[in-house]
Design an enzyme around this catalytic site. Structure first.
Site, mmCIF file in Angstrom:
data_model
loop_
_atom_site.group_PDB
_atom_site.id
_atom_site.type_symbol
_atom_site.label_atom_id
_atom_site.label_comp_id
_atom_site.label_asym_id
_atom_site.label_seq_id
_atom_site.Cartn_x
_atom_site.Cartn_y
_atom_site.Cartn_z
ATOM 1 N N TYR A 89 -21.588 -101.482 8.178
ATOM 2 C CA TYR A 89 -20.230 -101.444 7.627
ATOM 3 C C TYR A 89 -19.698 -102.870 7.577
ATOM 4 C CZ TYR A 89 -15.170 -100.918 7.338
ATOM 5 O OH TYR A 89 -13.859 -101.029 6.956
ATOM 6 N N GLU A 141 -14.013 -103.349 1.063
ATOM 7 C CA GLU A 141 -14.686 -102.492 2.027
ATOM 8 C C GLU A 141 -16.026 -102.075 1.440
ATOM 9 O OE1 GLU A 141 -13.272 -99.170 5.102
ATOM 10 O OE2 GLU A 141 -13.205 -98.463 3.031
#
Length: 397
Positions: free
Chosen positions: A118, A206
């Protein structure tokens, strides 16, 4: 301003970030054509069909599926296009899917095991600096990771005077447990990603997941980008990417006429000049036992035309049971605002079918109150905050 995945990936690729390649389709037939072209360009045998909506959690709602042949591409694309996709980040009605991204399969087995990470880039408001947040737990909800395993989330703060330094990119790769080719690829990936964030004047990047492929290449498989609207004057090409179908229709209409409007789930409409006063007015409504139906800042020029447009926008919400106008007359005189309200109410006639409470303070406030009181119209005037709150409370009970 939010972007679709395919639009965000276009930005990333322009800065040298390696992405999962794909093509956009609006029909099942276009999806098959895109899949064929993608196979020719990348050699991929399988294709990932991804719904393009401004919401996360698409896979959980059935908006991301794998197709192992062209027949499945056509079938799955036909199912997703036109569906109302419900995810944890949408309303119960979901979002209508108008297009899909046909993407290459990047999870093929190879010399090393595939890993997911991530990574996001955003502003650390406490320090006033950009920050890279990353974790070894890619593909999961980062909120869950933060709650259950916070030690697996790392952050790297960037000094704006110097930008991202090489040692910081290496530290990120090291904390992700990488070595060899994957380590070098990750440092290049992080540097390019940060440059893309700064260069596009974004508010949020993101990437979840960031993939270490079986050949040790680092790839952005998904992409969520939010642009800073205050900087769009520098990026007309990015502003052209706005998809108003994904936005609140009333907010889009308000923006077109120069009103700062945010739709809320309440029963009292607000018309205010100034963001701070608007926030205080919403607090006032809450204390009076109501719920604000909107945030609406009409700015410093509250003339009759602008006031009428604001009323029309507020009344598009059928849940509005009353409207509170709370104007401070500084740049604009209160008597001009009052006359604008009277003219707008006359012009709208029966369309203005909810109680109207008006509080005007500042320049010529007394004259404004007289105009409202002597208008012969069903408009309640107030002078003090508490008086306005009491009148709001009386009409919504």
């Amino acid at each position: 301003m939010n972007l679709h995945e395919y639009q965000g990936k276009e930005i990333l690729a322009s800065y040298g970030v390696t992405i999962q390649r794909g093509k956009v389709a609006t029909t099942a037939a276009e999806a098959v054509k895109a899949a064929k072209e993608l196979t020719e360009e990348t050699g991929t045998g399988w294709h990932v069909i991804k719904a393009q909506v401004h919401a996360g959690g698409r896979g959980k709602g059935g908006g991301v599926k794998l197709a192992k042949n062209l027949e499945q591409v056509e079938e799955i694309a036909g199912q997703i296009i036109g569906m109302d996709l419900v995810t944890p980040q949408t309303s119960a009605e979901g979002k209508r899917v108008h297009q899909v991204l046909i993407a290459e399969d990047v999870y093929e087995p190879g010399e090393v095991e595939v890993e997911e990470f991530y990574m996001s880039v955003l502003l650390d408001r406490a320090q006033g600096r950009n920050m890279i947040m990353y974790s070894t737990e890619g593909g999961m909800d980062i909120e869950t990771v933060a709650e259950e395993t916070p030690h697996l989330i790392f952050t790297e703060t960037v000094d704006p005077a110097h930008g991202l330094q090489a040692f910081q990119a290496r530290r990120i790769a090291f904390n992700l447990g990488l070595s060899g080719k994957a380590f070098k690829e990750m440092t290049k990936f992080v540097s390019a990603l940060y440059n893309a964030y700064v260069g596009s004047d974004s508010a949020l990047f993101e990437i979840n997941p960031v993939l270490k492929a079986s050949n040790n290449t680092i790839i952005a498989v998904d992409c969520k980008i939010t642009l800073d609207e205050n900087a769009l004057f520098r990026h007309k090409d990015l502003e052209a990417m706005r998809d108003t179908r994904e936005e609140n229709a009333t907010e889009v209409e308000a923006k077109a006429v120069g009103l700062n409007y945010v739709d809320l789930d309440g029963n009292v409409g607000c018309m205010v000049n100034g963001a701070g006063l608007a926030m205080a007015t919403m607090d006032l409504i809450k204390q009076a036992g109501g719920e604000p139906a909107n945030f609406l800042d009409v700015g410093g020029t509250a003339d009759a035309k602008r006031v009428e447009e604001a009323f029309k926008i507020i009344l598009k919400d059928k849940g509005v049971k009353a409207i509170l106008v709370n104007i401070f007359g500084g740049i604009v005189r209160c008597d001009r605002v009052a006359q604008g309200i009277i003219d707008a109410k006359k012009s709208m006639g029966d369309a203005m079918n909810v109680p109207l409470i008006v509080r005007l303070q500042g320049t010529n406030a007394e004259i404004a109150k007289e105009l409202i009181d002597n208008s012969g119209m069903d408009v309640q005037s107030a002078t003090e905050f508490q008086e306005a709150a009491d009148k709001v409370q009386a009409v919504i009970q």
